[in-house]
Design an enzyme around this catalytic site. Structure first.
Site, mmCIF file in Angstrom:
data_model
loop_
_atom_site.group_PDB
_atom_site.id
_atom_site.type_symbol
_atom_site.label_atom_id
_atom_site.label_comp_id
_atom_site.label_asym_id
_atom_site.label_seq_id
_atom_site.Cartn_x
_atom_site.Cartn_y
_atom_site.Cartn_z
ATOM 1 N N ILE A 1 0.730 -1.529 0.058
ATOM 2 C CA ILE A 1 0.618 -0.318 -0.099
ATOM 3 C C ILE A 1 0.621 1.710 0.448
ATOM 4 C CG2 ILE A 1 -0.147 0.330 2.744
ATOM 5 C CD1 ILE A 1 -3.431 0.616 1.534
ATOM 6 N N ASN B 1 -4.112 2.293 15.421
ATOM 7 C CA ASN B 1 -4.568 1.717 16.382
ATOM 8 C C ASN B 1 -5.306 3.408 16.700
ATOM 9 O OD1 ASN B 1 -2.281 2.667 18.308
ATOM 10 N ND2 ASN B 1 -1.148 1.717 17.419
ATOM 11 N N GLY C 1 2.803 -4.252 11.236
ATOM 12 C CA GLY C 1 1.732 -4.166 9.798
ATOM 13 C C GLY C 1 1.857 -3.421 8.588
ATOM 14 N N VAL C 2 1.043 -2.503 8.372
ATOM 15 C CA VAL C 2 0.419 -1.968 8.001
ATOM 16 C C VAL C 2 1.339 -0.162 7.668
ATOM 17 C CG1 VAL C 2 -1.653 -0.154 6.349
ATOM 18 C CG2 VAL C 2 -1.312 -2.617 5.787
ATOM 19 N N ASP C 3 0.349 -0.058 8.967
ATOM 20 C CA ASP C 3 0.631 1.647 10.495
ATOM 21 C C ASP C 3 2.487 1.396 10.362
ATOM 22 O OD1 ASP C 3 0.089 3.714 11.728
ATOM 23 O OD2 ASP C 3 -0.287 2.352 12.972
ATOM 24 N N SER D 1 -7.904 -4.539 9.477
ATOM 25 C CA SER D 1 -8.366 -5.767 11.128
ATOM 26 C C SER D 1 -7.485 -7.090 10.630
ATOM 27 C CB SER D 1 -9.741 -5.643 11.047
ATOM 28 O OG SER D 1 -9.599 -4.757 11.939
ATOM 29 N N GLY E 1 -4.881 -8.332 10.339
ATOM 30 C CA GLY E 1 -3.328 -8.532 10.083
ATOM 31 C C GLY E 1 -3.717 -9.117 11.745
ATOM 32 N N VAL E 2 -3.047 -8.014 12.628
ATOM 33 C CA VAL E 2 -2.600 -8.266 14.288
ATOM 34 C C VAL E 2 -3.993 -8.161 14.501
ATOM 35 C CG1 VAL E 2 -2.124 -6.978 16.198
ATOM 36 C CG2 VAL E 2 -0.732 -7.127 13.809
ATOM 37 N N TYR E 3 -5.255 -7.940 14.272
ATOM 38 C CA TYR E 3 -6.515 -7.351 14.473
ATOM 39 C C TYR E 3 -7.850 -8.686 14.287
ATOM 40 C CZ TYR E 3 -6.018 -2.707 16.552
ATOM 41 O OH TYR E 3 -5.572 -1.519 16.867
#
Ligand code: AR6
Length: 169
Positions: free
Chosen positions: A11, A24, A32-34, A122, A124-126
């Site tokens: 992305i 978050n 991740g993306v963040d 949401s 991935g980690v979520y």
């Protein structure tokens, strides 16, 4: 009419008006993306996030909401940060996940963004199951009135790409 497109890739490499971050509520970064967005976008994004925290979101950005900052060094104009629900914590409440897409498109309209890239929020980690997340993402974008001309789902791996492709068929 909003066109929905699919890309397998990263992305942070999308040349679009706005890139959506699966953030978050702290808005201070993560994995991740963040993590990728802050790493490639540079410190300007974090600085803008800190300002937003100070001015509006001292208690954190609520789940399902979205807010925009500069995109720093990314090949986009803005990053729209949204907070997806943690699957287990939310009890799989799909209204919260749908809200991320709807609110991000609302912010995109406010900015005047015409092309917007979304990750699979949401998933991935979520830990939201990919099939369900893809259905919610596609249904919500299709059901939202917006001036955005292209919504591009950017999927990191082949399996996620296939799941989204199935959803669009
Ligand atoms: N480009 C596109 N998709 C990606 C990329 C990338 N560069 N990197 C990962 N993905 P996640 P979440 C996929 O965990 O589940 C962070 O720590 C990934 O394979 O990024 O909403 C935040 O700070 C998955 O399918 O987001 C939060 O604390 C999808 O993007 C928390 O994670 C989303 O995975 C948010 O968790």
């Amino acid at each position: 009419m909003t066109m929905i497109t699919l890309v397998r890739g990263d992305i942070t490499e999308q040349h679009v008006d706005a890139v959506v971050n699966a953030a978050n509520s702290s808005l201070l970064g993560g994995g991740g993306v963040d993590g990728a967005i802050h790493r490639k976008g540079g410190p300007e994004i974090l600085s803008a996030c800190r300002d937003l925290r100070a001015s509006h979101y001292g208690k954190g950005l609520p789940t399902g909401k979205a807010v925009a900052t500069t995109a720093g060094n990314l090949p986009a104009r803005w990053v729209i940060h949204t907070v997806g629900p943690v699957f287990q914590v939310s009890g799989g409440d799909e209204l919260l996940l749908a809200s991320c897409y709807r609110e991000s498109l609302r912010v995109a309209d406010e900015l005047g963004a015409r092309t917007v890239a979304f990750p699979a929020i949401s998933t991935g980690v979520y830990r939201w199951p990919m099939e369900d997340a893809a259905r919610i993402a596609v249904e919500t974008v299709r059901g939202t009135e917006t001036r955005v001309e292209e919504v591009r789902f950017v999927l990191f791996d082949e399996r996620a790409y296939e799941v989204f492709a199935d959803q669009l068929r």
